[in-house]
Write a protein that holds these residues in place. Sequence first.
Motif, PDB file in Angstrom:
ATOM      1  N   ILE A 115       0.838  -1.202   0.000  1.00 15.08           N
ATOM      2  CA  ILE A 115       0.000   0.000   0.000  1.00 15.08           C
ATOM      3  C   ILE A 115       0.875   1.255   0.000  1.00 15.08           C
ATOM      4  CG2 ILE A 115      -1.673   1.326   1.372  1.00 15.08           C
ATOM      5  CD1 ILE A 115      -2.863  -1.482   2.194  1.00 15.08           C
ATOM      6  N   LYS A 116       1.908   1.270   0.826  1.00 13.33           N
ATOM      7  CA  LYS A 116       2.825   2.423   0.872  1.00 13.33           C
ATOM      8  C   LYS A 116       3.564   2.603  -0.445  1.00 13.33           C
ATOM      9  CE  LYS A 116       3.605   1.995   5.812  1.00 13.33           C
ATOM     10  NZ  LYS A 116       4.510   1.479   6.829  1.00 13.33           N
ATOM     11  N   LEU A 117       4.034   1.501  -1.019  1.00 11.54           N
ATOM     12  CA  LEU A 117       4.729   1.586  -2.299  1.00 11.54           C
ATOM     13  C   LEU A 117       3.800   2.082  -3.402  1.00 11.54           C
ATOM     14  CD1 LEU A 117       6.836  -1.689  -2.039  1.00 11.54           C
ATOM     15  CD2 LEU A 117       7.761   0.644  -2.221  1.00 11.54           C
ATOM     16  N   HIS A 118       2.552   1.659  -3.366  1.00 13.38           N
ATOM     17  CA  HIS A 118       1.573   2.141  -4.345  1.00 13.38           C
ATOM     18  C   HIS A 118       1.364   3.643  -4.197  1.00 13.38           C
ATOM     19  CE1 HIS A 118      -2.581   2.885  -5.853  1.00 13.38           C
ATOM     20  NE2 HIS A 118      -2.074   2.244  -6.895  1.00 13.38           N
ATOM     21  N   GLN A 119       1.358   4.127  -2.965  1.00 13.91           N
ATOM     22  CA  GLN A 119       1.219   5.567  -2.744  1.00 13.91           C
ATOM     23  C   GLN A 119       2.464   6.314  -3.221  1.00 13.91           C
ATOM     24  OE1 GLN A 119       0.379   5.385   1.461  1.00 13.91           O
ATOM     25  NE2 GLN A 119      -1.829   5.210   1.144  1.00 13.91           N
ATOM     26  N   GLN A 120       3.623   5.701  -3.034  1.00 17.03           N
ATOM     27  CA  GLN A 120       4.887   6.318  -3.433  1.00 17.03           C
ATOM     28  C   GLN A 120       5.084   6.287  -4.952  1.00 17.03           C
ATOM     29  OE1 GLN A 120       8.208   4.651  -1.323  1.00 17.03           O
ATOM     30  NE2 GLN A 120       9.693   6.024  -2.271  1.00 17.03           N
ATOM     31  N   TYR A 121       4.712   5.175  -5.589  1.00 12.85           N
ATOM     32  CA  TYR A 121       4.879   4.991  -7.032  1.00 12.85           C
ATOM     33  C   TYR A 121       3.536   4.607  -7.660  1.00 12.85           C
ATOM     34  CZ  TYR A 121       9.689   4.236  -5.343  1.00 12.85           C
ATOM     35  OH  TYR A 121      10.901   4.337  -4.713  1.00 12.85           O
ATOM     36  N   PRO A 122       2.577   5.521  -7.692  1.00 15.30           N
ATOM     37  CA  PRO A 122       1.226   5.149  -8.129  1.00 15.30           C
ATOM     38  C   PRO A 122       1.111   4.684  -9.580  1.00 15.30           C
ATOM     39  CG  PRO A 122       1.399   7.514  -7.853  1.00 15.30           C
ATOM     40  CD  PRO A 122       2.670   6.927  -7.318  1.00 15.30           C
ATOM     41  N   ALA A 123       2.078   5.013 -10.405  1.00 15.68           N
ATOM     42  CA  ALA A 123       2.004   4.626 -11.821  1.00 15.68           C
ATOM     43  C   ALA A 123       3.134   3.682 -12.224  1.00 15.68           C
ATOM     44  CB  ALA A 123       2.032   5.875 -12.704  1.00 15.68           C
ATOM     45  N   ASP A 124       3.858   3.138 -11.234  1.00 18.10           N
ATOM     46  CA  ASP A 124       5.038   2.328 -11.561  1.00 18.10           C
ATOM     47  C   ASP A 124       5.072   1.060 -10.715  1.00 18.10           C
ATOM     48  OD1 ASP A 124       7.505   1.353 -12.332  1.00 18.10           O
ATOM     49  OD2 ASP A 124       8.653   3.058 -11.566  1.00 18.10           O
ATOM     50  N   TRP A 125       4.322   0.062 -11.127  1.00 18.65           N
ATOM     51  CA  TRP A 125       4.265  -1.182 -10.360  1.00 18.65           C
ATOM     52  C   TRP A 125       5.603  -1.908 -10.370  1.00 18.65           C
ATOM     53  CZ3 TRP A 125       5.193  -6.083 -12.104  1.00 18.65           C
ATOM     54  CH2 TRP A 125       5.165  -6.308 -13.479  1.00 18.65           C
ATOM     55  N   LYS A 126       6.390  -1.743 -11.415  1.00 18.49           N
ATOM     56  CA  LYS A 126       7.662  -2.461 -11.512  1.00 18.49           C
ATOM     57  C   LYS A 126       8.659  -1.999 -10.447  1.00 18.49           C
ATOM     58  CE  LYS A 126       7.138  -3.366 -16.424  1.00 18.49           C
ATOM     59  NZ  LYS A 126       7.636  -3.048 -17.765  1.00 18.49           N
ATOM     60  N   THR A 127       8.697  -0.702 -10.181  1.00 15.72           N
ATOM     61  CA  THR A 127       9.580  -0.199  -9.123  1.00 15.72           C
ATOM     62  C   THR A 127       9.103  -0.705  -7.766  1.00 15.72           C
ATOM     63  OG1 THR A 127      10.190   1.735 -10.415  1.00 15.72           O
ATOM     64  CG2 THR A 127      10.508   1.885  -8.036  1.00 15.72           C
ATOM     65  N   SER A 128       7.804  -0.690  -7.554  1.00 19.32           N
ATOM     66  CA  SER A 128       7.243  -1.229  -6.305  1.00 19.32           C
ATOM     67  C   SER A 128       7.579  -2.707  -6.170  1.00 19.32           C
ATOM     68  CB  SER A 128       5.721  -1.047  -6.273  1.00 19.32           C
ATOM     69  OG  SER A 128       5.387   0.306  -6.202  1.00 19.32           O
ATOM     70  N   TRP A 129       7.417  -3.459  -7.250  1.00 19.79           N
ATOM     71  CA  TRP A 129       7.715  -4.882  -7.247  1.00 19.79           C
ATOM     72  C   TRP A 129       9.172  -5.124  -6.864  1.00 19.79           C
ATOM     73  CZ3 TRP A 129      11.333  -7.629 -10.030  1.00 19.79           C
ATOM     74  CH2 TRP A 129      11.265  -9.022  -9.912  1.00 19.79           C
ATOM     75  N   LYS A 130      10.082  -4.356  -7.452  1.00 19.71           N
ATOM     76  CA  LYS A 130      11.516  -4.537  -7.187  1.00 19.71           C
ATOM     77  C   LYS A 130      11.828  -4.269  -5.717  1.00 19.71           C
ATOM     78  CE  LYS A 130      15.955  -4.826  -8.288  1.00 19.71           C
ATOM     79  NZ  LYS A 130      16.549  -5.817  -7.428  1.00 19.71           N
ATOM     80  N   GLU A 131      11.303  -3.189  -5.174  1.00 17.01           N
ATOM     81  CA  GLU A 131      11.544  -2.871  -3.758  1.00 17.01           C
ATOM     82  C   GLU A 131      10.951  -3.947  -2.848  1.00 17.01           C
ATOM     83  OE1 GLU A 131      10.957   1.057  -2.256  1.00 17.01           O
ATOM     84  OE2 GLU A 131      11.779   1.982  -4.071  1.00 17.01           O
ATOM     85  N   LEU A 132       9.773  -4.414  -3.182  1.00 18.15           N
ATOM     86  CA  LEU A 132       9.130  -5.465  -2.383  1.00 18.15           C
ATOM     87  C   LEU A 132       9.929  -6.757  -2.454  1.00 18.15           C
ATOM     88  CD1 LEU A 132       6.419  -5.468  -0.769  1.00 18.15           C
ATOM     89  CD2 LEU A 132       5.519  -6.815  -2.644  1.00 18.15           C
ATOM     90  N   GLU A 133      10.356  -7.118  -3.646  1.00 15.90           N
ATOM     91  CA  GLU A 133      11.140  -8.337  -3.843  1.00 15.90           C
ATOM     92  C   GLU A 133      12.474  -8.246  -3.090  1.00 15.90           C
ATOM     93  OE1 GLU A 133      11.489 -12.188  -5.426  1.00 15.90           O
ATOM     94  OE2 GLU A 133       9.750 -10.896  -5.570  1.00 15.90           O
ATOM     95  N   ASP A 134      13.109  -7.075  -3.133  1.00 18.10           N
ATOM     96  CA  ASP A 134      14.380  -6.893  -2.419  1.00 18.10           C
ATOM     97  C   ASP A 134      14.211  -7.042  -0.910  1.00 18.10           C
ATOM     98  OD1 ASP A 134      15.710  -6.451  -4.818  1.00 18.10           O
ATOM     99  OD2 ASP A 134      15.811  -4.265  -4.569  1.00 18.10           O
ATOM    100  N   LYS A 135      13.111  -6.525  -0.378  1.00 17.57           N
ATOM    101  CA  LYS A 135      12.886  -6.572   1.070  1.00 17.57           C
ATOM    102  C   LYS A 135      12.361  -7.927   1.536  1.00 17.57           C
ATOM    103  CE  LYS A 135      10.471  -4.283   4.866  1.00 17.57           C
ATOM    104  NZ  LYS A 135       9.613  -3.149   5.266  1.00 17.57           N
TER     105      LYS A 135
END
Length: 190
Positions: free
Chosen positions: A105-125
């Motif tokens: 949810i936080k990543l979506h708020q931070q990158y609302p139009a970029d799921w790939k960046t959110s995915w990468k950060e989530l995968e890394d963590k």
Amino acid sequence: KNYYDSIFAPLSGSPEYNLHADDIDFQIEADYIGFMCPGMPQTASAIADKIGRIMNYGDGVYGGIFVAALYSEAYFESDIMLILEKALKSIPSESDYFKIIKDVIKLHQQYPADWKTSWKELEDKWGDVDICGDGAGTAFNIDAKLNGAYIVMGLLYGEGDPVKTLEITTRCGQDSDCNPSNALAVLGVI
């Protein structure tokens, strides 16, 4: 195997007797609980809490509870963020499952139009966090919380569009047949 060894619930789902205690098993089978409890997330959660312990433990159980609550909430609500927030009330806030969903949810708020960046950060963590010896560190991770996060990622970034939701949830990877099925079923209930 546990049944034949006379190891019954809730012990049958515990890590002591189940190498896959924290995995996706119950999460991908909890749909029917949400379907039979329209608008009754507390009832869905109570049923899921009992049944989930047959095969899972901890985040493995919370995944099924969360998915059942998603369906239950979706019968009378169409705002995906509101459905997610309400379903989160069904699981403990101190659990890793809750934390990873909040991260999405936080990543979506931070990158609302970029799921790939959110995915990468989530995968890394979270990509290597798993108690299953067969999951973490391999190409295919069946951890409940990571796969649950990808359901949520598809719902948020899909913006109610079934094709977009399907594509994003599938491309997130891991259990890329069950996760899109869960995400699209939530849209179907809506």
